[in-house]
Design a protein around this motif. Sequence first.
Motif, PDB file in Angstrom:
ATOM      1  N   LEU A 136       1.345  57.613  40.117  1.00 11.74           N
ATOM      2  CA  LEU A 136       0.092  57.979  40.785  1.00 11.74           C
ATOM      3  C   LEU A 136      -0.957  58.427  39.762  1.00 11.74           C
ATOM      4  O   LEU A 136      -2.105  57.970  39.783  1.00 11.74           O
ATOM      5  CB  LEU A 136       0.398  59.094  41.782  1.00 11.74           C
ATOM      6  N   HIS A 137      -0.557  59.279  38.850  1.00 11.54           N
ATOM      7  CA  HIS A 137      -1.492  59.759  37.827  1.00 11.54           C
ATOM      8  C   HIS A 137      -1.909  58.644  36.878  1.00 11.54           C
ATOM      9  O   HIS A 137      -3.066  58.593  36.452  1.00 11.54           O
ATOM     10  CB  HIS A 137      -0.889  60.948  37.068  1.00 11.54           C
ATOM     11  N   ARG A 138      -0.994  57.756  36.563  1.00 13.59           N
ATOM     12  CA  ARG A 138      -1.357  56.610  35.710  1.00 13.59           C
ATOM     13  C   ARG A 138      -2.366  55.710  36.421  1.00 13.59           C
ATOM     14  O   ARG A 138      -3.315  55.227  35.819  1.00 13.59           O
ATOM     15  CB  ARG A 138      -0.120  55.799  35.335  1.00 13.59           C
ATOM     16  N   TYR A 139      -2.139  55.481  37.706  1.00 18.06           N
ATOM     17  CA  TYR A 139      -3.040  54.624  38.474  1.00 18.06           C
ATOM     18  C   TYR A 139      -4.470  55.165  38.437  1.00 18.06           C
ATOM     19  O   TYR A 139      -5.417  54.420  38.245  1.00 18.06           O
ATOM     20  CB  TYR A 139      -2.564  54.492  39.928  1.00 18.06           C
ATOM     21  N   TYR A 140      -4.608  56.467  38.647  1.00 13.22           N
ATOM     22  CA  TYR A 140      -5.942  57.080  38.675  1.00 13.22           C
ATOM     23  C   TYR A 140      -6.432  57.512  37.295  1.00 13.22           C
ATOM     24  O   TYR A 140      -7.541  58.026  37.171  1.00 13.22           O
ATOM     25  CB  TYR A 140      -5.958  58.267  39.637  1.00 13.22           C
ATOM     26  N   ASP A 141      -5.608  57.316  36.270  1.00 14.04           N
ATOM     27  CA  ASP A 141      -5.954  57.688  34.902  1.00 14.04           C
ATOM     28  C   ASP A 141      -6.372  59.169  34.810  1.00 14.04           C
ATOM     29  O   ASP A 141      -7.382  59.530  34.229  1.00 14.04           O
ATOM     30  CB  ASP A 141      -7.060  56.783  34.352  1.00 14.04           C
ATOM     31  N   ILE A 142      -5.555  59.995  35.445  1.00 13.27           N
ATOM     32  CA  ILE A 142      -5.751  61.449  35.468  1.00 13.27           C
ATOM     33  C   ILE A 142      -4.500  62.089  34.894  1.00 13.27           C
ATOM     34  O   ILE A 142      -3.386  61.786  35.339  1.00 13.27           O
ATOM     35  CB  ILE A 142      -5.960  61.966  36.913  1.00 13.27           C
ATOM     36  N   PRO A 143      -4.638  62.971  33.901  1.00 12.82           N
ATOM     37  CA  PRO A 143      -3.443  63.651  33.375  1.00 12.82           C
ATOM     38  C   PRO A 143      -2.722  64.428  34.485  1.00 12.82           C
ATOM     39  O   PRO A 143      -3.372  65.015  35.348  1.00 12.82           O
ATOM     40  CB  PRO A 143      -3.995  64.620  32.328  1.00 12.82           C
ATOM     41  N   PRO A 144      -1.396  64.432  34.480  1.00 17.20           N
ATOM     42  CA  PRO A 144      -0.657  65.157  35.496  1.00 17.20           C
ATOM     43  C   PRO A 144      -0.929  66.662  35.436  1.00 17.20           C
ATOM     44  O   PRO A 144      -1.133  67.214  34.372  1.00 17.20           O
ATOM     45  CB  PRO A 144       0.811  64.874  35.169  1.00 17.20           C
ATOM     46  N   TYR A 145      -0.916  67.280  36.580  1.00 18.81           N
ATOM     47  CA  TYR A 145      -1.167  68.711  36.650  1.00 18.81           C
ATOM     48  C   TYR A 145      -0.107  69.515  35.926  1.00 18.81           C
ATOM     49  O   TYR A 145      -0.349  70.632  35.486  1.00 18.81           O
ATOM     50  CB  TYR A 145      -1.299  69.170  38.112  1.00 18.81           C
ATOM     51  N   TRP A 146       1.108  68.977  35.781  1.00 21.25           N
ATOM     52  CA  TRP A 146       2.187  69.690  35.104  1.00 21.25           C
ATOM     53  C   TRP A 146       2.190  69.444  33.619  1.00 21.25           C
ATOM     54  O   TRP A 146       2.965  70.025  32.883  1.00 21.25           O
ATOM     55  CB  TRP A 146       3.541  69.307  35.706  1.00 21.25           C
ATOM     56  N   GLY A 147       1.292  68.566  33.151  1.00 21.30           N
ATOM     57  CA  GLY A 147       1.133  68.347  31.721  1.00 21.30           C
ATOM     58  C   GLY A 147       2.007  67.243  31.152  1.00 21.30           C
ATOM     59  O   GLY A 147       2.164  67.075  30.144  1.00 21.30           O
ATOM     60  N   SER A 157       8.781  60.401  39.208  1.00 22.95           N
ATOM     61  CA  SER A 157       8.327  59.089  38.739  1.00 22.95           C
ATOM     62  C   SER A 157       7.211  58.543  39.633  1.00 22.95           C
ATOM     63  O   SER A 157       6.296  57.873  39.151  1.00 22.95           O
ATOM     64  CB  SER A 157       9.487  58.093  38.660  1.00 22.95           C
ATOM     65  N   GLN A 158       7.268  58.833  40.945  1.00 26.59           N
ATOM     66  CA  GLN A 158       6.185  58.416  41.843  1.00 26.59           C
ATOM     67  C   GLN A 158       4.899  59.168  41.500  1.00 26.59           C
ATOM     68  O   GLN A 158       3.821  58.583  41.510  1.00 26.59           O
ATOM     69  CB  GLN A 158       6.551  58.673  43.304  1.00 26.59           C
ATOM     70  N   GLU A 159       5.027  60.444  41.199  1.00 28.52           N
ATOM     71  CA  GLU A 159       3.840  61.219  40.815  1.00 28.52           C
ATOM     72  C   GLU A 159       3.262  60.705  39.502  1.00 28.52           C
ATOM     73  O   GLU A 159       2.052  60.595  39.355  1.00 28.52           O
ATOM     74  CB  GLU A 159       4.180  62.702  40.683  1.00 28.52           C
ATOM     75  N   GLU A 160       4.130  60.383  38.548  1.00 23.16           N
ATOM     76  CA  GLU A 160       3.650  59.856  37.268  1.00 23.16           C
ATOM     77  C   GLU A 160       2.896  58.549  37.468  1.00 23.16           C
ATOM     78  O   GLU A 160       1.830  58.337  36.890  1.00 23.16           O
ATOM     79  CB  GLU A 160       4.820  59.654  36.305  1.00 23.16           C
ATOM     80  N   LEU A 177      -4.111  61.681  46.333  1.00 20.73           N
ATOM     81  CA  LEU A 177      -5.061  61.650  45.222  1.00 20.73           C
ATOM     82  C   LEU A 177      -4.887  62.875  44.352  1.00 20.73           C
ATOM     83  O   LEU A 177      -4.846  63.994  44.868  1.00 20.73           O
ATOM     84  CB  LEU A 177      -6.503  61.694  45.747  1.00 20.73           C
ATOM     85  N   PRO A 178      -4.798  62.699  43.038  1.00 19.94           N
ATOM     86  CA  PRO A 178      -4.830  63.887  42.188  1.00 19.94           C
ATOM     87  C   PRO A 178      -6.124  64.667  42.481  1.00 19.94           C
ATOM     88  O   PRO A 178      -7.202  64.074  42.571  1.00 19.94           O
ATOM     89  CB  PRO A 178      -4.836  63.314  40.768  1.00 19.94           C
ATOM     90  N   TRP A 179      -6.001  65.952  42.691  1.00 23.36           N
ATOM     91  CA  TRP A 179      -7.137  66.780  43.046  1.00 23.36           C
ATOM     92  C   TRP A 179      -8.288  66.618  42.045  1.00 23.36           C
ATOM     93  O   TRP A 179      -9.455  66.610  42.431  1.00 23.36           O
ATOM     94  CB  TRP A 179      -6.707  68.242  43.139  1.00 23.36           C
TER      95      TRP A 179
END
Length: 125
Positions: free
Chosen positions: A112-123, A107-110, A66-68
């Motif tokens: 994940l962030h799309r699924y949760y609709d949370i901007p990636p921590y790396w921007g 790409s897996q992290e991207e 989960l994105p923090w």
Amino acid sequence: MVTDTMTKPHQLIASDRVEGTAVRRPNGDKIGHIERLMIDKVSGKVSYAVLSIGGFLGMGANLLPLPWARLKYNPKFEAYELDIDDEELKAAPSFRADKDFDWGDRSQEEALHRYYDIPPYWGGF
């Protein structure tokens, strides 16, 4: 170890106190617990919490990265809160406890962030 009974409350928590902490829905129903944290080596910021759901004594558990930013601490429950319904939880990116998420695959992290609709921590995105 010196303990000070007059310690003032603060916003920091040790990582070993986060691991094992319950994750609950806003109504208090338990979803699982935090298995581990993933920390960005360069920034030092927590990037993900890995949520453990199901299983027995660690066997057969599903792990959800989960994105923090998707979690918030709820002092009422002394737990982290995740506002997620059963369908979203079932469809969430996950992996089995005996395998690991490929943290080196951006790409897996991207996804994940799309699924949760949370901007990636790396921007990115």
